[in-house]
Write a protein that holds these residues in place. Sequence first.
Motif, PDB file in Angstrom:
ATOM      1  N   ILE A  78      14.719  21.559  -1.674  1.00  0.00           N
ATOM      2  CA  ILE A  78      14.001  22.787  -2.054  1.00  0.00           C
ATOM      3  C   ILE A  78      14.186  23.054  -3.541  1.00  0.00           C
ATOM      4  O   ILE A  78      15.284  22.869  -4.080  1.00  0.00           O
ATOM      5  N   ARG A  79      13.104  23.539  -4.163  1.00  0.00           N
ATOM      6  CA  ARG A  79      13.257  23.980  -5.557  1.00  0.00           C
ATOM      7  C   ARG A  79      12.297  25.105  -5.862  1.00  0.00           C
ATOM      8  O   ARG A  79      11.194  25.169  -5.314  1.00  0.00           O
ATOM      9  N   MET A  80      12.733  26.025  -6.751  1.00  0.00           N
ATOM     10  CA  MET A  80      11.864  27.094  -7.245  1.00  0.00           C
ATOM     11  C   MET A  80      11.498  26.750  -8.689  1.00  0.00           C
ATOM     12  O   MET A  80      12.348  26.816  -9.578  1.00  0.00           O
ATOM     13  N   PRO A  81      10.246  26.328  -8.917  1.00  0.00           N
ATOM     14  CA  PRO A  81       9.860  25.844 -10.251  1.00  0.00           C
ATOM     15  C   PRO A  81       9.760  26.997 -11.249  1.00  0.00           C
ATOM     16  O   PRO A  81       9.570  28.146 -10.860  1.00  0.00           O
ATOM     17  N   ALA A  82       9.859  26.681 -12.537  1.00  0.00           N
ATOM     18  CA  ALA A  82       9.838  27.738 -13.562  1.00  0.00           C
ATOM     19  C   ALA A  82       8.468  27.895 -14.227  1.00  0.00           C
ATOM     20  O   ALA A  82       8.342  28.645 -15.175  1.00  0.00           O
ATOM     21  N   HIS A  83       7.456  27.171 -13.739  1.00  0.00           N
ATOM     22  CA  HIS A  83       6.142  27.293 -14.397  1.00  0.00           C
ATOM     23  C   HIS A  83       5.351  28.471 -13.814  1.00  0.00           C
ATOM     24  O   HIS A  83       5.142  28.536 -12.602  1.00  0.00           O
ATOM     25  N   PRO A  84       4.899  29.403 -14.674  1.00  0.00           N
ATOM     26  CA  PRO A  84       4.228  30.606 -14.164  1.00  0.00           C
ATOM     27  C   PRO A  84       2.971  30.303 -13.346  1.00  0.00           C
ATOM     28  O   PRO A  84       2.683  30.998 -12.367  1.00  0.00           O
ATOM     29  N   VAL A  85       2.226  29.272 -13.729  1.00  0.00           N
ATOM     30  CA  VAL A  85       0.984  28.945 -13.003  1.00  0.00           C
ATOM     31  C   VAL A  85       1.320  28.465 -11.588  1.00  0.00           C
ATOM     32  O   VAL A  85       0.692  28.867 -10.598  1.00  0.00           O
ATOM     33  N   PHE A  86       2.329  27.620 -11.496  1.00  0.00           N
ATOM     34  CA  PHE A  86       2.719  27.075 -10.192  1.00  0.00           C
ATOM     35  C   PHE A  86       3.286  28.192  -9.302  1.00  0.00           C
ATOM     36  O   PHE A  86       2.950  28.297  -8.115  1.00  0.00           O
ATOM     37  N   LEU A  87       4.122  29.055  -9.889  1.00  0.00           N
ATOM     38  CA  LEU A  87       4.689  30.164  -9.103  1.00  0.00           C
ATOM     39  C   LEU A  87       3.581  31.073  -8.579  1.00  0.00           C
ATOM     40  O   LEU A  87       3.581  31.467  -7.404  1.00  0.00           O
ATOM     41  N   ASP A  88       2.630  31.374  -9.441  1.00  0.00           N
ATOM     42  CA  ASP A  88       1.497  32.208  -9.056  1.00  0.00           C
ATOM     43  C   ASP A  88       0.721  31.557  -7.898  1.00  0.00           C
ATOM     44  O   ASP A  88       0.337  32.207  -6.920  1.00  0.00           O
ATOM     45  N   LEU A  89       0.553  30.238  -8.005  1.00  0.00           N
ATOM     46  CA  LEU A  89      -0.189  29.507  -6.973  1.00  0.00           C
ATOM     47  C   LEU A  89       0.544  29.540  -5.627  1.00  0.00           C
ATOM     48  O   LEU A  89      -0.082  29.726  -4.576  1.00  0.00           O
ATOM     49  N   ILE A  90       1.856  29.374  -5.663  1.00  0.00           N
ATOM     50  CA  ILE A  90       2.627  29.426  -4.410  1.00  0.00           C
ATOM     51  C   ILE A  90       2.475  30.816  -3.787  1.00  0.00           C
ATOM     52  O   ILE A  90       2.217  30.951  -2.586  1.00  0.00           O
ATOM     53  N   ARG A  91       2.590  31.837  -4.621  1.00  0.00           N
ATOM     54  CA  ARG A  91       2.472  33.216  -4.107  1.00  0.00           C
ATOM     55  C   ARG A  91       1.100  33.453  -3.501  1.00  0.00           C
ATOM     56  O   ARG A  91       0.976  33.976  -2.396  1.00  0.00           O
ATOM     57  N   GLN A  92       0.064  33.030  -4.216  1.00  0.00           N
ATOM     58  CA  GLN A  92      -1.298  33.278  -3.713  1.00  0.00           C
ATOM     59  C   GLN A  92      -1.600  32.483  -2.450  1.00  0.00           C
ATOM     60  O   GLN A  92      -2.350  32.934  -1.599  1.00  0.00           O
ATOM     61  N   THR A  93      -1.031  31.280  -2.352  1.00  0.00           N
ATOM     62  CA  THR A  93      -1.257  30.469  -1.148  1.00  0.00           C
ATOM     63  C   THR A  93      -0.520  31.097   0.037  1.00  0.00           C
ATOM     64  O   THR A  93      -0.967  31.012   1.174  1.00  0.00           O
ATOM     65  N   GLY A  94       0.618  31.705  -0.251  1.00  0.00           N
ATOM     66  CA  GLY A  94       1.360  32.393   0.815  1.00  0.00           C
ATOM     67  C   GLY A  94       2.200  31.460   1.657  1.00  0.00           C
ATOM     68  O   GLY A  94       2.636  31.834   2.749  1.00  0.00           O
ATOM     69  N   SER A  95       2.434  30.258   1.165  1.00  0.00           N
ATOM     70  CA  SER A  95       3.283  29.322   1.905  1.00  0.00           C
ATOM     71  C   SER A  95       3.978  28.407   0.903  1.00  0.00           C
ATOM     72  O   SER A  95       3.447  28.150  -0.184  1.00  0.00           O
TER      73      SER A  95
END
Length: 322
Positions: free
Chosen positions: A115-132
């Motif tokens: 598991i990892r939590m990436p530091a790129h804002p675009v990727f984080l935003d995408l994970i949040r919007q996908t909801g999974s």
Amino acid sequence: MIHAPTGENIAAAANILQSGGVVGVPTETVYGLAGSIRHPGAIAEIFRRKGRPHDNPLIVHVASLSQAYELTTDEGRIAIDALCTYFWPGPLTIVVPASKDVPDAISVGLDTVAIRMPAHPVFLDLIRQTGSPLAAPSANVSGRPSPTRAEHVLEDLGDDVFILDGGPCEHGIESTVVQITGDVLHILRPGAISREQLEERWGGELSRAQAQGNQGIVRSPGVKYRHYSPSASVVLSYSVDDALSLLQQYGENTCALIPASFVGQFYPHTVRLLSTVTLFDEFRRADALHTGTIVVLCDESVLANEALINRLRKAAGIDGKG
Ligand code: TXA
Ligand code: MG
């Protein structure tokens, strides 16, 4: 196709992921090819597109601690709290016991999950919007250098993949993969977070050896494959004299990849600068120019850089098998 990371395009990418498709994503380490862990078809597509061996598990990317906690057990949560809360978001991947929320297709039969939590804002935003959570290996064809720009993803995976362009990657090398067993912290794959950074946070022992399973199985299956290789041959040298004589020996179609302080000593050879951030770029550049042999000068600073020397040795075919 490459898309600018506008709100509209990130929403479109989230839509693709929610419908079981895959998306090329920027991270602070290297570009990834992401798919939702809830869609077996997306996970299969990731393996297919990369030509990835089926026994090599994927890293799951999360945007919050609660998402990470759901993927693991109490033991894993303790490990995450002990180490990751300091380094996340960032280039640290932790291998922990998998909960039943982790599909077999991702952990490929292991009882653990990375598991990892990436530091790129675009990727984080995408994970949040996908909801999974999103599973994402590096977005290269297996065995090729990891992509550090959106164009590299296009080059390897083709024009029909939706790629979000987040600019050139900050680190240019993959995350550090670790696992905790008892009081020992094992580095399964050296990467963007150094041993020294880990040592500073970790009170206990830090092992150079890889964690072994009950049957002595190497716990990070990916490390046994030859990786990060350009088409050119990569030859390592350990002194200026060695490097110069190798350049002589291999003839015209060569390039020297060297630390900046040695540039003056390599005239009139073709010289490129060696650094962790640009290593994979340089490999791809050499291939685009049909370079036959890359002679790398490994001085003490290179030898002391665990992640860099690891990638160089693999590219040179010294570690790992093809
Ligand atoms: O920086 C990175 O880590 C990038 C970006 C996209 O996040 N990802 C990446 O993924 O490098 P990949 O798939 O190219 O490498 C993942 C590594 C492999 O060596 C794999 O074997 C190891 O992590 N891995 C994944 N799950 C594991 C597990 N359950 N146990 C041990 N190793 C695991
Ligand atoms: Mg990879």
